[in-house]
Scaffold this motif. Structure first.
Motif, PDB file in Angstrom:
ATOM      1  N   ASN A  85      71.277  44.902  66.746  1.00  0.00           N
ATOM      2  CA  ASN A  85      72.733  44.756  66.763  1.00  0.00           C
ATOM      3  C   ASN A  85      73.240  43.891  65.614  1.00  0.00           C
ATOM      4  O   ASN A  85      74.284  44.183  65.023  1.00  0.00           O
ATOM      5  CB  ASN A  85      73.170  44.149  68.101  1.00  0.00           C
ATOM      6  CG  ASN A  85      72.902  45.079  69.261  1.00  0.00           C
ATOM      7  OD1 ASN A  85      73.625  46.038  69.488  1.00  0.00           O
ATOM      8  ND2 ASN A  85      71.822  44.809  70.008  1.00  0.00           N
ATOM      9  N   GLY A  86      72.513  42.817  65.297  1.00  0.00           N
ATOM     10  CA  GLY A  86      72.923  41.942  64.201  1.00  0.00           C
ATOM     11  C   GLY A  86      72.908  42.670  62.881  1.00  0.00           C
ATOM     12  O   GLY A  86      73.849  42.557  62.089  1.00  0.00           O
ATOM     13  N   ARG A  87      71.845  43.455  62.646  1.00  0.00           N
ATOM     14  CA  ARG A  87      71.745  44.178  61.384  1.00  0.00           C
ATOM     15  C   ARG A  87      72.843  45.235  61.260  1.00  0.00           C
ATOM     16  O   ARG A  87      73.499  45.349  60.224  1.00  0.00           O
ATOM     17  CB  ARG A  87      70.355  44.812  61.277  1.00  0.00           C
ATOM     18  CG  ARG A  87      69.283  43.821  60.848  1.00  0.00           C
ATOM     19  CD  ARG A  87      67.881  44.345  61.079  1.00  0.00           C
ATOM     20  NE  ARG A  87      67.494  44.189  62.480  1.00  0.00           N
ATOM     21  CZ  ARG A  87      66.300  44.506  62.955  1.00  0.00           C
ATOM     22  NH1 ARG A  87      65.389  45.000  62.157  1.00  0.00           N
ATOM     23  NH2 ARG A  87      66.014  44.335  64.231  1.00  0.00           N
ATOM     24  N   VAL A  88      73.046  45.991  62.310  1.00  0.00           N
ATOM     25  CA  VAL A  88      74.112  46.992  62.284  1.00  0.00           C
ATOM     26  C   VAL A  88      75.475  46.309  62.148  1.00  0.00           C
ATOM     27  O   VAL A  88      76.326  46.739  61.364  1.00  0.00           O
ATOM     28  CB  VAL A  88      74.078  47.865  63.559  1.00  0.00           C
ATOM     29  CG1 VAL A  88      75.281  48.806  63.597  1.00  0.00           C
ATOM     30  CG2 VAL A  88      72.786  48.669  63.616  1.00  0.00           C
ATOM     31  N   GLY A  89      75.667  45.227  62.890  1.00  0.00           N
ATOM     32  CA  GLY A  89      76.944  44.510  62.843  1.00  0.00           C
ATOM     33  C   GLY A  89      77.256  43.956  61.474  1.00  0.00           C
ATOM     34  O   GLY A  89      78.412  43.999  61.009  1.00  0.00           O
TER      35      GLY A  89
ATOM     36  N   SER B 258      65.948  55.313  64.059  1.00  0.00           N
ATOM     37  CA  SER B 258      65.513  56.619  64.594  1.00  0.00           C
ATOM     38  C   SER B 258      65.780  56.749  66.092  1.00  0.00           C
ATOM     39  O   SER B 258      65.080  57.467  66.801  1.00  0.00           O
ATOM     40  CB  SER B 258      64.017  56.842  64.315  1.00  0.00           C
ATOM     41  OG  SER B 258      63.755  56.776  62.937  1.00  0.00           O
ATOM     42  N   GLU B 259      66.771  56.047  66.583  1.00  0.00           N
ATOM     43  CA  GLU B 259      67.180  56.145  67.987  1.00  0.00           C
ATOM     44  C   GLU B 259      68.695  56.269  68.051  1.00  0.00           C
ATOM     45  O   GLU B 259      69.408  55.836  67.150  1.00  0.00           O
ATOM     46  CB  GLU B 259      66.717  54.923  68.777  1.00  0.00           C
ATOM     47  CG  GLU B 259      65.199  54.840  68.941  1.00  0.00           C
ATOM     48  CD  GLU B 259      64.790  53.729  69.894  1.00  0.00           C
ATOM     49  OE1 GLU B 259      65.700  53.149  70.533  1.00  0.00           O
ATOM     50  OE2 GLU B 259      63.590  53.439  69.993  1.00  0.00           O
TER      51      GLU B 259
ATOM     52  N   ILE C  83      78.846  54.718  64.350  1.00  0.00           N
ATOM     53  CA  ILE C  83      77.988  53.567  64.652  1.00  0.00           C
ATOM     54  C   ILE C  83      76.641  54.039  65.190  1.00  0.00           C
ATOM     55  O   ILE C  83      75.586  53.527  64.807  1.00  0.00           O
ATOM     56  CB  ILE C  83      78.679  52.630  65.658  1.00  0.00           C
ATOM     57  CG1 ILE C  83      79.933  52.007  65.019  1.00  0.00           C
ATOM     58  CG2 ILE C  83      77.725  51.536  66.126  1.00  0.00           C
ATOM     59  CD1 ILE C  83      80.784  51.195  65.959  1.00  0.00           C
ATOM     60  N   LYS C  84      76.684  55.067  66.049  1.00  0.00           N
ATOM     61  CA  LYS C  84      75.431  55.632  66.577  1.00  0.00           C
ATOM     62  C   LYS C  84      74.595  56.245  65.458  1.00  0.00           C
ATOM     63  O   LYS C  84      73.360  56.111  65.421  1.00  0.00           O
ATOM     64  CB  LYS C  84      75.739  56.701  67.621  1.00  0.00           C
ATOM     65  CG  LYS C  84      75.859  56.168  69.035  1.00  0.00           C
ATOM     66  CD  LYS C  84      75.858  57.337  70.011  1.00  0.00           C
ATOM     67  CE  LYS C  84      75.752  56.851  71.447  1.00  0.00           C
ATOM     68  NZ  LYS C  84      75.633  57.965  72.401  1.00  0.00           N
ATOM     69  N   LEU C  85      75.268  56.922  64.511  1.00  0.00           N
ATOM     70  CA  LEU C  85      74.563  57.545  63.393  1.00  0.00           C
ATOM     71  C   LEU C  85      73.933  56.469  62.513  1.00  0.00           C
ATOM     72  O   LEU C  85      72.794  56.617  62.048  1.00  0.00           O
ATOM     73  CB  LEU C  85      75.537  58.400  62.569  1.00  0.00           C
ATOM     74  CG  LEU C  85      74.968  59.059  61.299  1.00  0.00           C
ATOM     75  CD1 LEU C  85      73.757  59.936  61.654  1.00  0.00           C
ATOM     76  CD2 LEU C  85      76.039  59.880  60.601  1.00  0.00           C
ATOM     77  N   PHE C  86      74.669  55.396  62.299  1.00  0.00           N
ATOM     78  CA  PHE C  86      74.158  54.273  61.530  1.00  0.00           C
ATOM     79  C   PHE C  86      72.873  53.740  62.180  1.00  0.00           C
ATOM     80  O   PHE C  86      71.862  53.494  61.512  1.00  0.00           O
ATOM     81  CB  PHE C  86      75.212  53.160  61.491  1.00  0.00           C
ATOM     82  CG  PHE C  86      75.263  52.406  60.194  1.00  0.00           C
ATOM     83  CD1 PHE C  86      74.210  52.443  59.293  1.00  0.00           C
ATOM     84  CD2 PHE C  86      76.381  51.649  59.876  1.00  0.00           C
ATOM     85  CE1 PHE C  86      74.259  51.739  58.098  1.00  0.00           C
ATOM     86  CE2 PHE C  86      76.439  50.942  58.687  1.00  0.00           C
ATOM     87  CZ  PHE C  86      75.374  50.992  57.799  1.00  0.00           C
ATOM     88  N   TYR C  87      72.928  53.608  63.476  1.00  0.00           N
ATOM     89  CA  TYR C  87      71.786  53.085  64.221  1.00  0.00           C
ATOM     90  C   TYR C  87      70.599  54.054  64.120  1.00  0.00           C
ATOM     91  O   TYR C  87      69.438  53.631  63.971  1.00  0.00           O
ATOM     92  CB  TYR C  87      72.170  52.869  65.685  1.00  0.00           C
ATOM     93  CG  TYR C  87      71.131  52.120  66.483  1.00  0.00           C
ATOM     94  CD1 TYR C  87      70.946  50.754  66.296  1.00  0.00           C
ATOM     95  CD2 TYR C  87      70.335  52.765  67.425  1.00  0.00           C
ATOM     96  CE1 TYR C  87      69.990  50.060  67.025  1.00  0.00           C
ATOM     97  CE2 TYR C  87      69.377  52.087  68.153  1.00  0.00           C
ATOM     98  CZ  TYR C  87      69.220  50.724  67.942  1.00  0.00           C
ATOM     99  OH  TYR C  87      68.267  50.037  68.652  1.00  0.00           O
TER     100      TYR C  87
END
Length: 486
Positions: free
Chosen positions: A187-191, A117-118, A108-112
């Motif tokens: 968060n919405g986009r990643v979710g 780029s954070e 999830i962190k890698l996705f973010y």
């Protein structure tokens, strides 16, 4: 939270999913899904946060891609454009790579990081005001890592009732992630991207939540805040059903279906045939056989295979090449109805098939039934009727079906949406129609009218589905003579 949820469309959704997955085992449709997703990735990544759950007054959620960024020259602009393209492409690759793997907090962190780029979780308390004006307090930063670990473990280990429908599980996962709110922004986009990974993990298709879905989507999330997950399940299920239905009507999918069905029919070929006919209309192949037999074809050594459902002639060309590769020793004839195609288009298609060594036969009139609207043929089938009487029957039938025939021509010219709209072109179209009435007469309807009239006049069963010399087609006979030379 009650997860014992059943929605009527679950069975429909699962049936569509199973049909797609069955086809996937024959000719992978994953590539099509991936390509379609890549085309829509900008929309998938578009934030729905504006005018919704964020507290714009506090500016709690700032865009990670724009925070502190200053683009000073053309080179920087160009760099940002390429970086954005790269992020979107990497996002798609990451999503599809993750379908067969368990999702971890590290993923999830890698996705973010790919997107923004954070890598850090938020370090601030976040309080928002929902659409009803109610304050929603997200978990404190210190609990984020444990909550994500619990969530991913719960899903990976299947720590839920096996009788719970997958769409309920996915909906709950999505809600729990959004409610954890691990990052300051996005968060919405990643979710939603994580939700699509889970959907594909169960064999479903990734869904796109569009701007006009915004209110319903956030109301469903708001119901989850109150302990009711069913509205979100219903929302995600309805989006999934629409996505499946749209996908199954896409030209790309239909081409694979047609190819699959074609190959299944090819397996039935005995191997003793000298020719096979690819025809677009499986419902009238018996009538087509009459014309071929009357033109000298040995039906015992001829197979008729339908490519019904293939809407583009380009796909038929590919199917023909596919069949020719499978059975190089056979002659191939592609049949299609003339419908309302102009002669120039017919000749263009004929030239395309000639280039690959495939014969192209186009029905007289709009369809194969038009071949039976032949006075001499009717006379041979029913000697009680003279040729003149048969001519009158055909003329009467043409007049009977004229309104329908013209409306079908209008529909062809103006499209389904505008078929009832009167235009200044109607008069010109009417003149073209009247100059070539038989050419534009709907053959299937005329065929039924002729049969009815024959029965009324002869008091006999109107049987005109008989091989006679009047169904002879010179073009087909030339192929037959080549194959069955004495």
């Amino acid at each position: 939270m009650d997860l014992n949820i059943h929605i009527d469309i679950f069975s429909v959704i699962d049936r569509h999913r199973d049909e797609i997955q069955h086809l996937n085992s024959y000719d992978p449709v994953t590539t099509i899904i991936k390509d379609k997703f890549q085309l829509e990735i900008t929309q998938h990544l578009a934030s729905l946060k504006a005018e919704t759950r964020t507290d714009t007054k506090e500016e709690i959620l700032k865009s990670a891609t724009s925070k502190g960024t200053t683009i000073e020259n053309a080179t920087e602009v160009q760099k940002e454009i390429y970086l954005d393209i790269g992020r979107k492409y990497a996002c798609t690759l990451f999503m599809f790579d993750m379908v067969s793997k368990p999702i971890s907090p590290t993923d999830i962190k890698l996705f973010y990081e790919i997107l923004f780029s954070e890598t850090d979780y938020r370090t601030e308390e976040v309080l928002i005001v929902n659409q009803d004006g109610e304050k929603i307090q997200f978990p404190p930063p210190g609990k984020i890592e444990q909550l994500l670990s619990d969530l991913t473990d719960w899903y990976a280990k299947g720590q839920f009732d096996k009788n719970i429908h997958p769409l309920v599980i996915i909906s709950l996962y999505h809600f729990k992630f959004i409610s954890t709110h691990p990052f300051l922004d996005g968060n919405g986009r990643v979710g939603r991207l994580l939700m699509n990974i889970l959907l594909m993990n169960y064999g479903y298709l990734p869904i796109l939540i569009e701007p006009n879905d915004r209110i319903e989507y956030y109301e469903a999330l708001q119901s989850g805040d109150k302990g009711e997950i069913k509205p979100l399940v219903e929302f995600i299920s309805s989006k999934q059903l629409r996505t499946l239905e749209d996908f199954k009507t896409s030209p790309e999918y239909l081409s694979i279906v047609a190819k699959f069905e074609l190959e299944q029919q090819l397996k039935q070929i005995k191997g003793t045939e000298k020719c096979f006919v690819l025809t677009e209309d499986s419902g009238t192949d018996n009538l087509l056989k009459l014309v071929f037999e009357a033109s000298g074809f040995n039906l015992a050594e001829t197979s008729f295979i339908s490519y019904e459902g293939c809407s583009k002639i380009g796909s038929v060309t590919l199917f023909s090449i596919f069949v020719k590769q499978k059975l190089p020793h056979m002659e191939i004839v592609v049949h299609r109805d003339r419908d309302y195609l102009p002669d120039s288009e017919i000749e263009k298609q004929r030239e395309t098939f000639n280039k690959i060594g495939i014969h192209f036969f186009v029905s007289r009139g709009t369809d194969i039934e038009s071949h039976l609207a032949n006075a001499k043929h009717i006379n041979l089938c029913h000697p009680k009727l003279s040729e003149q009487e048969a001519e009158e029957i055909i003329k009467t039938g043409i007049e009977e079906v004229k309104p329908k025939s013209f409306e079908l021509l209008r529909k062809q010219e103006f499209g389904e949406k505008h078929k009832d709209k009167a235009t200044h072109l109607d008069i010109a179209l009417k003149e073209i129609f009247e100059k070539s009435v038989f050419k534009f007469t709907h053959g299937k309807t005329l065929y039924k009218s002729i049969k009815r009239q024959i029965q009324e006049k002869t008091k006999e069963n109107a049987k005109i589905e008989v091989v006679t010399k009047e169904l002879f087609i010179k073009q087909l006979n030339e192929i037959a003579e080549k194959l069955w030379a004495k």
